[in-house]
Design a protein around this motif. Sequence first.
Motif, PDB file in Angstrom:
ATOM      1  N   ARG A   1      -5.609  -3.160 -23.588  1.00 51.97           N
ATOM      2  CA  ARG A   1      -5.916  -1.724 -23.608  1.00 51.97           C
ATOM      3  C   ARG A   1      -5.086  -0.919 -22.613  1.00 51.97           C
ATOM      4  NH1 ARG A   1     -11.979  -1.039 -22.490  1.00 51.97           N
ATOM      5  NH2 ARG A   1     -11.405   1.158 -22.789  1.00 51.97           N
ATOM      6  N   VAL A   2      -4.199  -1.577 -21.868  1.00 57.32           N
ATOM      7  CA  VAL A   2      -3.374  -0.870 -20.882  1.00 57.32           C
ATOM      8  C   VAL A   2      -2.230  -0.164 -21.600  1.00 57.32           C
ATOM      9  CG1 VAL A   2      -1.908  -1.074 -18.844  1.00 57.32           C
ATOM     10  CG2 VAL A   2      -3.949  -2.506 -19.066  1.00 57.32           C
ATOM     11  N   SER A   3      -2.104   1.126 -21.395  1.00 56.48           N
ATOM     12  CA  SER A   3      -1.043   1.901 -22.034  1.00 56.48           C
ATOM     13  C   SER A   3       0.264   1.760 -21.260  1.00 56.48           C
ATOM     14  CB  SER A   3      -1.434   3.383 -22.093  1.00 56.48           C
ATOM     15  OG  SER A   3      -0.341   4.170 -22.512  1.00 56.48           O
ATOM     16  N   ALA A   4       1.360   1.570 -21.979  1.00 56.33           N
ATOM     17  CA  ALA A   4       2.669   1.484 -21.335  1.00 56.33           C
ATOM     18  C   ALA A   4       3.028   2.781 -20.623  1.00 56.33           C
ATOM     19  CB  ALA A   4       3.745   1.139 -22.364  1.00 56.33           C
ATOM     20  N   SER A   5       2.400   3.876 -21.025  1.00 61.26           N
ATOM     21  CA  SER A   5       2.686   5.164 -20.394  1.00 61.26           C
ATOM     22  C   SER A   5       2.239   5.200 -18.937  1.00 61.26           C
ATOM     23  CB  SER A   5       2.012   6.298 -21.167  1.00 61.26           C
ATOM     24  OG  SER A   5       0.593   6.179 -21.112  1.00 61.26           O
ATOM     25  N   LEU A   6       1.406   4.239 -18.544  1.00 62.25           N
ATOM     26  CA  LEU A   6       0.982   4.153 -17.144  1.00 62.25           C
ATOM     27  C   LEU A   6       2.189   4.020 -16.233  1.00 62.25           C
ATOM     28  CD1 LEU A   6      -1.549   3.918 -15.284  1.00 62.25           C
ATOM     29  CD2 LEU A   6      -1.379   1.432 -15.581  1.00 62.25           C
ATOM     30  N   PHE A   7       3.246   3.403 -16.734  1.00 60.37           N
ATOM     31  CA  PHE A   7       4.431   3.153 -15.911  1.00 60.37           C
ATOM     32  C   PHE A   7       5.562   4.137 -16.205  1.00 60.37           C
ATOM     33  CE2 PHE A   7       1.949  -0.667 -15.876  1.00 60.37           C
ATOM     34  CZ  PHE A   7       1.974  -1.023 -14.548  1.00 60.37           C
ATOM     35  N   GLU A   8       5.211   5.270 -16.785  1.00 62.00           N
ATOM     36  CA  GLU A   8       6.184   6.338 -16.982  1.00 62.00           C
ATOM     37  C   GLU A   8       6.064   7.414 -15.904  1.00 62.00           C
ATOM     38  OE1 GLU A   8       5.444   7.694 -20.928  1.00 62.00           O
ATOM     39  OE2 GLU A   8       6.208   5.849 -21.873  1.00 62.00           O
ATOM     40  N   GLN A   9       5.091   7.264 -14.990  1.00 56.38           N
ATOM     41  CA  GLN A   9       4.886   8.238 -13.928  1.00 56.38           C
ATOM     42  C   GLN A   9       5.792   7.924 -12.732  1.00 56.38           C
ATOM     43  OE1 GLN A   9       1.071   7.727 -11.800  1.00 56.38           O
ATOM     44  NE2 GLN A   9       0.794   5.837 -12.966  1.00 56.38           N
ATOM     45  N   GLU A  10       5.913   8.868 -11.850  1.00 55.23           N
ATOM     46  CA  GLU A  10       6.622   8.664 -10.600  1.00 55.23           C
ATOM     47  C   GLU A  10       5.700   7.965  -9.599  1.00 55.23           C
ATOM     48  OE1 GLU A  10       9.812   9.380  -9.767  1.00 55.23           O
ATOM     49  OE2 GLU A  10      10.139   9.925 -11.859  1.00 55.23           O
TER      50      GLU A  10
ATOM     51  N   LEU B   1      -3.791   5.499  -4.855  1.00 52.65           N
ATOM     52  CA  LEU B   1      -3.789   4.377  -5.787  1.00 52.65           C
ATOM     53  C   LEU B   1      -4.500   4.676  -7.098  1.00 52.65           C
ATOM     54  CD1 LEU B   1      -4.306   1.188  -3.582  1.00 52.65           C
ATOM     55  CD2 LEU B   1      -2.222   2.488  -4.070  1.00 52.65           C
ATOM     56  N   ALA B   2      -5.229   5.782  -7.168  1.00 53.76           N
ATOM     57  CA  ALA B   2      -5.934   6.120  -8.402  1.00 53.76           C
ATOM     58  C   ALA B   2      -4.975   6.305  -9.575  1.00 53.76           C
ATOM     59  CB  ALA B   2      -6.770   7.378  -8.212  1.00 53.76           C
ATOM     60  N   ARG B   3      -3.691   6.536  -9.293  1.00 52.81           N
ATOM     61  CA  ARG B   3      -2.717   6.662 -10.387  1.00 52.81           C
ATOM     62  C   ARG B   3      -2.608   5.350 -11.182  1.00 52.81           C
ATOM     63  NH1 ARG B   3       1.595   9.119  -9.040  1.00 52.81           N
ATOM     64  NH2 ARG B   3       0.691  10.015  -7.151  1.00 52.81           N
ATOM     65  N   TRP B   4      -3.051   4.241 -10.583  1.00 54.27           N
ATOM     66  CA  TRP B   4      -2.997   2.936 -11.260  1.00 54.27           C
ATOM     67  C   TRP B   4      -4.396   2.456 -11.646  1.00 54.27           C
ATOM     68  CZ3 TRP B   4       1.891   2.696 -12.084  1.00 54.27           C
ATOM     69  CH2 TRP B   4       2.812   3.102 -11.113  1.00 54.27           C
ATOM     70  N   SER B   5      -5.362   3.359 -11.763  1.00 52.56           N
ATOM     71  CA  SER B   5      -6.762   2.974 -11.903  1.00 52.56           C
ATOM     72  C   SER B   5      -7.076   2.023 -13.058  1.00 52.56           C
ATOM     73  CB  SER B   5      -7.649   4.215 -11.984  1.00 52.56           C
ATOM     74  OG  SER B   5      -7.233   5.079 -13.027  1.00 52.56           O
TER      75      SER B   5
ATOM     76  N   GLY C   1      -4.524   8.931   0.761  1.00 56.33           N
ATOM     77  CA  GLY C   1      -3.114   9.138   0.430  1.00 56.33           C
ATOM     78  C   GLY C   1      -2.272   7.890   0.587  1.00 56.33           C
ATOM     79  N   GLU C   2      -2.901   6.728   0.383  1.00 57.14           N
ATOM     80  CA  GLU C   2      -2.184   5.461   0.509  1.00 57.14           C
ATOM     81  C   GLU C   2      -1.212   5.252  -0.642  1.00 57.14           C
ATOM     82  OE1 GLU C   2      -5.199   5.443  -2.212  1.00 57.14           O
ATOM     83  OE2 GLU C   2      -5.560   5.742  -0.068  1.00 57.14           O
ATOM     84  N   GLY C   3      -0.160   4.463  -0.392  1.00 55.55           N
ATOM     85  CA  GLY C   3       0.817   4.148  -1.426  1.00 55.55           C
ATOM     86  C   GLY C   3       1.944   5.159  -1.497  1.00 55.55           C
ATOM     87  N   GLY C   4       2.851   4.941  -2.430  1.00 55.04           N
ATOM     88  CA  GLY C   4       3.992   5.829  -2.600  1.00 55.04           C
ATOM     89  C   GLY C   4       4.971   5.760  -1.441  1.00 55.04           C
ATOM     90  N   THR C   5       5.090   4.599  -0.816  1.00 53.33           N
ATOM     91  CA  THR C   5       5.949   4.450   0.362  1.00 53.33           C
ATOM     92  C   THR C   5       7.422   4.348  -0.039  1.00 53.33           C
ATOM     93  OG1 THR C   5       5.621   2.053   0.329  1.00 53.33           O
ATOM     94  CG2 THR C   5       4.136   3.358   1.718  1.00 53.33           C
TER      95      THR C   5
ATOM     96  N   LYS D   1      -0.974  -5.122  -5.455  1.00 55.35           N
ATOM     97  CA  LYS D   1      -0.219  -5.114  -6.721  1.00 55.35           C
ATOM     98  C   LYS D   1       0.585  -3.843  -6.874  1.00 55.35           C
ATOM     99  CE  LYS D   1      -3.366  -5.262  -9.819  1.00 55.35           C
ATOM    100  NZ  LYS D   1      -4.196  -5.429 -11.026  1.00 55.35           N
ATOM    101  N   THR D   2       0.052  -2.749  -6.338  1.00 58.38           N
ATOM    102  CA  THR D   2       0.696  -1.455  -6.548  1.00 58.38           C
ATOM    103  C   THR D   2       2.068  -1.384  -5.894  1.00 58.38           C
ATOM    104  OG1 THR D   2      -0.436  -0.476  -4.631  1.00 58.38           O
ATOM    105  CG2 THR D   2      -1.541  -0.321  -6.768  1.00 58.38           C
ATOM    106  N   ILE D   3       2.335  -2.253  -4.909  1.00 57.75           N
ATOM    107  CA  ILE D   3       3.686  -2.340  -4.348  1.00 57.75           C
ATOM    108  C   ILE D   3       4.659  -2.797  -5.430  1.00 57.75           C
ATOM    109  CG2 ILE D   3       5.160  -3.552  -2.692  1.00 57.75           C
ATOM    110  CD1 ILE D   3       2.812  -3.618  -0.768  1.00 57.75           C
ATOM    111  N   ALA D   4       4.254  -3.782  -6.212  1.00 55.91           N
ATOM    112  CA  ALA D   4       5.107  -4.248  -7.311  1.00 55.91           C
ATOM    113  C   ALA D   4       5.349  -3.138  -8.326  1.00 55.91           C
ATOM    114  CB  ALA D   4       4.470  -5.460  -7.994  1.00 55.91           C
ATOM    115  N   TYR D   5       4.300  -2.393  -8.668  1.00 54.63           N
ATOM    116  CA  TYR D   5       4.462  -1.295  -9.621  1.00 54.63           C
ATOM    117  C   TYR D   5       5.469  -0.271  -9.096  1.00 54.63           C
ATOM    118  CZ  TYR D   5      -0.151  -3.001 -11.276  1.00 54.63           C
ATOM    119  OH  TYR D   5      -1.205  -3.760 -11.714  1.00 54.63           O
ATOM    120  N   GLU D   6       5.347   0.069  -7.810  1.00 55.80           N
ATOM    121  CA  GLU D   6       6.254   1.057  -7.217  1.00 55.80           C
ATOM    122  C   GLU D   6       7.692   0.531  -7.173  1.00 55.80           C
ATOM    123  OE1 GLU D   6       4.747   2.331  -3.433  1.00 55.80           O
ATOM    124  OE2 GLU D   6       2.786   2.837  -4.262  1.00 55.80           O
TER     125      GLU D   6
END
Length: 391
Positions: free
Chosen positions: A50-59, A64-68, A80-84, A213-218
């Motif tokens: 059910r995970v949409s590929a569009s999740l990884f089209e964001q900046e 971390l809620a952007r990866w909820s 304001g954690e993440g986005g380093t 995990k969100t480090i890998a996404y970034e």
Amino acid sequence: MNGPSLATGQRSLGDPSITYPLWPPLTRGCPKTSTASLAYPVEVDYDYARVSASLFEQEPGPDLARWSPLLPPLHAPTLGEGGTPLIPLEGVYVKDESRNPTWSHKDRLNRITVSAALGAGAPGVVVASSGNHGASAAAYAARAGLPAIVLASADAPPAVHSFVRAYGAKVLAVPVEARWPLMREIVDRLGYHPVSNLTVTHTGHPFGPEGYKTIAYELFLQLGGVPAAVFAPTGYAELLYGVWKGFTELRRLGLAGTTPRMFSCEAIAGGPIARAVDTGAPAAIVPLQHTEAYSIGCSVGGHRGVRAVRDSGGEALLVTDDEMRAAQRTLAAQGLWQEVSGAAGLAAYRKLGRDFDGPVVCIATSSGFKGMGVGMESVEVLTNPTVDDVL
């Protein structure tokens, strides 16, 4: 927000056929595979279909809620954690986690673990920590309106004790060997939610590595693909495992065709992950000598780090304090001040001396303000300064 969490349950790393409901978080490891001498962690599973590929089209950016969809439910508010930033240096890239709200990578974990405490209805959180983890847990608990108890090492830097207390946490400096038994008693008698380890070998919080995990996404978005190798400062290896899991999810979702080799970078004063990898054990406990890299000075290892190294085709590396201090000076000369532990990734990469077919990332974990002795140096005052003093 990108939609609700798609987390479905918890899965044993000791035997992946064993699953549990998502709640409550199994903070004492897998009950069915763990023994008196070895504890296996559990991890969170998701409905990946059910995970949409569009999740990884964001900046990539903060919160971390952007990866909820690929995280457990986020009940705790963000700081304001993440986005380093990812900074090129010496032919590698440095992922500077000191830019997080409490100046370390632990903020990614504690957004998740404090959320778990709220979701479980706990009256507060408790953590045993030498520094970064305690400060971060205290900050996120304060933001969420929960009391926090931090069991700190008696020899942690005084500045770190002040840092933790600033958030209103109850800080108790206790001998290292007393921290875990006291934390278990606080959990059992007061009902506080543990956001660090309770077990004989390290399992930690089952939800914690999901934040990493969100480090890998970034990195995937910042590099435009998957790095060839990732070098991570390693204590209990939750960071190492979380980053590895993030890349395996990208491959599982069909967004990446490869995964990086993961390199654990431990202080030679301890090195339980290296011992386990070298001996073929699922986890190890080793003697610990003194090290300035107190944030990764560990005698107790866990199965997560061993899995990340073995499954990725990586290696478990050991570095000395001198090698970490040299890497720390290199980073500082480029405007990146890290504590000694935070430079372990770059130190290990230099020591390995190997070329890779693709980008290499060294994770830098924590600000130099957290170092031993910071602020204790005396400064000479010039009574009649002239330009000759400058020359």
